[in-house]
Scaffold this motif. Structure first.
Motif, PDB file in Angstrom:
ATOM      1  N   VAL A 133       0.858  -1.187   0.000  1.00 48.73           N
ATOM      2  CA  VAL A 133       0.000   0.000   0.000  1.00 48.73           C
ATOM      3  C   VAL A 133       0.895   1.238   0.000  1.00 48.73           C
ATOM      4  O   VAL A 133       1.925   1.273   0.676  1.00 48.73           O
ATOM      5  CB  VAL A 133      -0.931   0.004   1.223  1.00 48.73           C
ATOM      6  N   ARG A 134       0.439   2.263  -0.735  1.00 42.78           N
ATOM      7  CA  ARG A 134       1.153   3.544  -0.791  1.00 42.78           C
ATOM      8  C   ARG A 134       0.333   4.576  -0.025  1.00 42.78           C
ATOM      9  O   ARG A 134      -0.864   4.757  -0.313  1.00 42.78           O
ATOM     10  CB  ARG A 134       1.351   3.972  -2.244  1.00 42.78           C
ATOM     11  N   LEU A 135       0.956   5.258   0.919  1.00 40.51           N
ATOM     12  CA  LEU A 135       0.265   6.258   1.735  1.00 40.51           C
ATOM     13  C   LEU A 135       0.859   7.637   1.503  1.00 40.51           C
ATOM     14  O   LEU A 135       2.084   7.797   1.375  1.00 40.51           O
ATOM     15  CB  LEU A 135       0.398   5.928   3.228  1.00 40.51           C
ATOM     16  N   GLN A 144       6.962   1.660  10.804  1.00 39.22           N
ATOM     17  CA  GLN A 144       6.648   1.270  12.169  1.00 39.22           C
ATOM     18  C   GLN A 144       5.593   2.177  12.802  1.00 39.22           C
ATOM     19  O   GLN A 144       5.045   1.846  13.871  1.00 39.22           O
ATOM     20  CB  GLN A 144       7.929   1.288  13.030  1.00 39.22           C
ATOM     21  N   ASP A 145       5.295   3.318  12.177  1.00 39.48           N
ATOM     22  CA  ASP A 145       4.366   4.285  12.764  1.00 39.48           C
ATOM     23  C   ASP A 145       2.937   4.132  12.255  1.00 39.48           C
ATOM     24  O   ASP A 145       2.014   4.701  12.844  1.00 39.48           O
ATOM     25  CB  ASP A 145       4.854   5.708  12.481  1.00 39.48           C
ATOM     26  N   VAL A 146       2.743   3.408  11.155  1.00 43.68           N
ATOM     27  CA  VAL A 146       1.397   3.199  10.613  1.00 43.68           C
ATOM     28  C   VAL A 146       1.272   1.749  10.161  1.00 43.68           C
ATOM     29  O   VAL A 146       2.269   1.090   9.859  1.00 43.68           O
ATOM     30  CB  VAL A 146       1.098   4.156   9.432  1.00 43.68           C
ATOM     31  N   GLU A 147       0.051   1.267  10.103  1.00 45.13           N
ATOM     32  CA  GLU A 147      -0.200  -0.091   9.640  1.00 45.13           C
ATOM     33  C   GLU A 147      -1.405  -0.080   8.708  1.00 45.13           C
ATOM     34  O   GLU A 147      -2.436   0.520   9.007  1.00 45.13           O
ATOM     35  CB  GLU A 147      -0.470  -1.028  10.814  1.00 45.13           C
ATOM     36  N   ALA A 148      -1.243  -0.738   7.536  1.00 45.90           N
ATOM     37  CA  ALA A 148      -2.355  -0.913   6.601  1.00 45.90           C
ATOM     38  C   ALA A 148      -2.906  -2.323   6.791  1.00 45.90           C
ATOM     39  O   ALA A 148      -2.158  -3.302   6.722  1.00 45.90           O
ATOM     40  CB  ALA A 148      -1.869  -0.711   5.165  1.00 45.90           C
ATOM     41  N   PHE A 149      -4.217  -2.437   7.021  1.00 52.15           N
ATOM     42  CA  PHE A 149      -4.767  -3.753   7.334  1.00 52.15           C
ATOM     43  C   PHE A 149      -6.206  -3.867   6.847  1.00 52.15           C
ATOM     44  O   PHE A 149      -6.885  -2.881   6.542  1.00 52.15           O
ATOM     45  CB  PHE A 149      -4.711  -4.011   8.840  1.00 52.15           C
ATOM     46  N   VAL A 207      -9.143  -0.671   2.622  1.00 50.09           N
ATOM     47  CA  VAL A 207      -7.893  -0.762   3.374  1.00 50.09           C
ATOM     48  C   VAL A 207      -7.968   0.216   4.538  1.00 50.09           C
ATOM     49  O   VAL A 207      -8.194   1.415   4.340  1.00 50.09           O
ATOM     50  CB  VAL A 207      -6.679  -0.452   2.477  1.00 50.09           C
ATOM     51  N   GLN A 208      -7.802  -0.278   5.753  1.00 50.07           N
ATOM     52  CA  GLN A 208      -7.832   0.573   6.943  1.00 50.07           C
ATOM     53  C   GLN A 208      -6.404   0.904   7.377  1.00 50.07           C
ATOM     54  O   GLN A 208      -5.477   0.118   7.149  1.00 50.07           O
ATOM     55  CB  GLN A 208      -8.574  -0.134   8.075  1.00 50.07           C
ATOM     56  N   ILE A 209      -6.291   2.070   7.993  1.00 48.28           N
ATOM     57  CA  ILE A 209      -4.974   2.532   8.436  1.00 48.28           C
ATOM     58  C   ILE A 209      -5.004   2.756   9.946  1.00 48.28           C
ATOM     59  O   ILE A 209      -5.896   3.442  10.458  1.00 48.28           O
ATOM     60  CB  ILE A 209      -4.562   3.828   7.720  1.00 48.28           C
ATOM     61  N   PRO A 228      -3.770   1.322  -3.074  1.00 51.99           N
ATOM     62  CA  PRO A 228      -5.171   1.438  -3.465  1.00 51.99           C
ATOM     63  C   PRO A 228      -6.063   1.557  -2.223  1.00 51.99           C
ATOM     64  O   PRO A 228      -5.697   1.057  -1.154  1.00 51.99           O
ATOM     65  CB  PRO A 228      -5.435   0.126  -4.205  1.00 51.99           C
ATOM     66  N   PRO A 229      -7.230   2.156  -2.362  1.00 51.70           N
ATOM     67  CA  PRO A 229      -8.107   2.309  -1.197  1.00 51.70           C
ATOM     68  C   PRO A 229      -8.818   1.015  -0.810  1.00 51.70           C
ATOM     69  O   PRO A 229      -9.288   0.881   0.319  1.00 51.70           O
ATOM     70  CB  PRO A 229      -9.105   3.375  -1.647  1.00 51.70           C
TER      71      PRO A 229
END
Length: 413
Positions: free
Chosen positions: A64-66, A81-86, A101-103, A117-118
């Motif tokens: 995932v690209r943020l 380490q500061d964010v997680e895509a799940f 995709v939740q952050i 992608p969302p």
């Protein structure tokens, strides 16, 4: 009562004053530490709520690209380490899904601007396993005159595990062994992969064990015999020289014929004689093979390339009490040496060392415009010719040099 009345009459003014103070504080913080945009381009997508008996596969994206907005002070330290895509699959039944995709943000001050992608598509299934047969593919051919037998894996069946729909279509576990050009049996570790009936790889399935020991028997065919090539030499190198290296290409050849005649041939195949009389240096020649009657060469040339290296024999000679010359002495100065002579042990090619005369050997030191004083210097050896593989040892290895002004001559009366 007066306080309550005052709040009723002036509450709006108090709220306005508080809001203005907060705005001024926020503006000051904004000006001192303005936010900047930052991109995390390779954040792994993970799935929450997966039990050990379920598996996710056919995922439309694994990364995932943020695009983030963060305080400038944090820009250099923000990382995966500061964010997680799940995606949370807790409570979902088997089937195909598409979910957002939740952050999850693990650090204060981070704002999510965009997720790419969302959404993600995936399949969710139970994990199953079953046994499948092992199939080993043998690649290449052994050397001419040799034949390979059927491969022998340590296990004939292994277990495949993964999504139940793929386990159901798994046909076998396949491994590959390369035997191109070998002349003896091969025993090696082979990695196994699961495939369907059409031979297509099923990467979602795990093979247990993942590697197997496989043996491919290789033996010489009847009516063939492989023998080394022996180089036949005539003559002797020049005096003071010796043969130090010999190689032949190809080093072996294969013969074919009646098995009984092949056994009578001997343990090698000879070349025609090579004359090395008075040879020096490197010699490269293409020489015919002597093929015994009743047999024939298979897939091999009737000639081989032979490389010979003839180098000087190393010898040693000792030169005793060689005087030491002095160079670079300043005008008006004298040098006294202790000792004034050295022994030189010279080691090098025999023809040169044995014929070297004492007058062709020079030992000297360079005082290099040294001032008055006492010095310990290492002499240098010079020879009349430049010779490779030459070395020397001085005894003693260094000398003491005393530099003083030259005495002033006294005038006689």
């Amino acid at each position: 009562m007066k306080g309550i009345r005052w709040l009723r009459e002036n509450g709006s003014l108090a709220l306005l004053a508080f809001g203005m103070a907060f705005a001024l504080w926020a503006a000051a913080v904004w000006e001192e530490n303005p936010p900047v945009e930052r991109t995390l381009a390779d954040l792994p997508l993970v799935f929450h709520g997966l039990g050990p008996d379920r598996v996710v596969f056919e995922v439309s994206t694994e990364r995932v690209r943020l695009r983030l907005r963060v305080p400038r002070a944090l820009e250099g330290s923000i990382g995966p380490q500061d964010v997680e895509a799940f995606i949370d699959v807790q409570g979902l039944e088997e089937g195909a899904y598409e979910r957002p995709v939740q952050i999850q943000i693990r650090r204060r001050g981070i704002q999510i601007l965009a997720v790419d992608p969302p959404r993600a598509r995936f399949r969710l299934e139970r994990v199953e396993s079953r046994e499948v047969p092992v199939s080993i593919q043998v690649l290449g051919q052994p050397a001419i005159g040799y034949q390979a037998g059927a491969p022998l894996p340590a296990l004939s069946r292994v277990e495949v595990s993964g999504p139940r729909s793929l386990v159901a279509v798994a046909a076998m576990a396949v491994g590959k062994v390369q035997i191109d050009g070998v002349r003896q049996s091969v025993e090696t570790q082979v990695r196994l992969v699961a495939v369907d009936p059409q031979g297509e790889w099923l990467p979602e399935l795990k093979v247990i064990p993942e590697q197997l020991t496989v043996t491919v028997p290789v033996e010489q065919r009847l009516g063939f015999r492989e023998l080394p090539v022996r180089v036949t030499l005539e003559g002797r190198p020049a005096r003071g020289y010796q043969l130090t290296e010999i190689s032949v290409d190809p080093p072996t050849v294969t013969l074919t014929g009646d098995p009984r005649r092949l056994e009578e041939v001997g343990s090698y195949i000879s070349t025609e004689p090579i004359d090395i009389s008075e040879a020096r240096g490197e010699l490269i020649a293409t020489i015919p093979l002597v093929v015994p009657s009743g047999v024939a060469l298979v897939g091999s040339p009737t000639q081989v390339e032979v490389r010979l290296r003839v180098e000087p024999i190393l010898s040693t000679q000792v030169f005793q009490q060689v005087p030491i010359m002095v160079e670079g002495l300043r005008p008006g100065m004298i040098a006294r040496l202790s000792p004034e002579n050295v022994d030189v042990i010279l080691r090098g090619p025999l023809p040169y060392v044995e014929n070297l005369r004492p007058d062709e050997l020079r030992v000297w030191i360079n005082v290099g415009d040294l001032e008055r004083g006492t010095y310990t210097l290492t002499p240098t050896v010079s020879l009349s010719a430049t010779v490779t593989n030459l070395s020397w040892t001085l005894i003693p290895p260094s000398v003491q040099v005393l530099i003083t002004p030259a005495p002033t001559p006294t005038r006689s009366r």
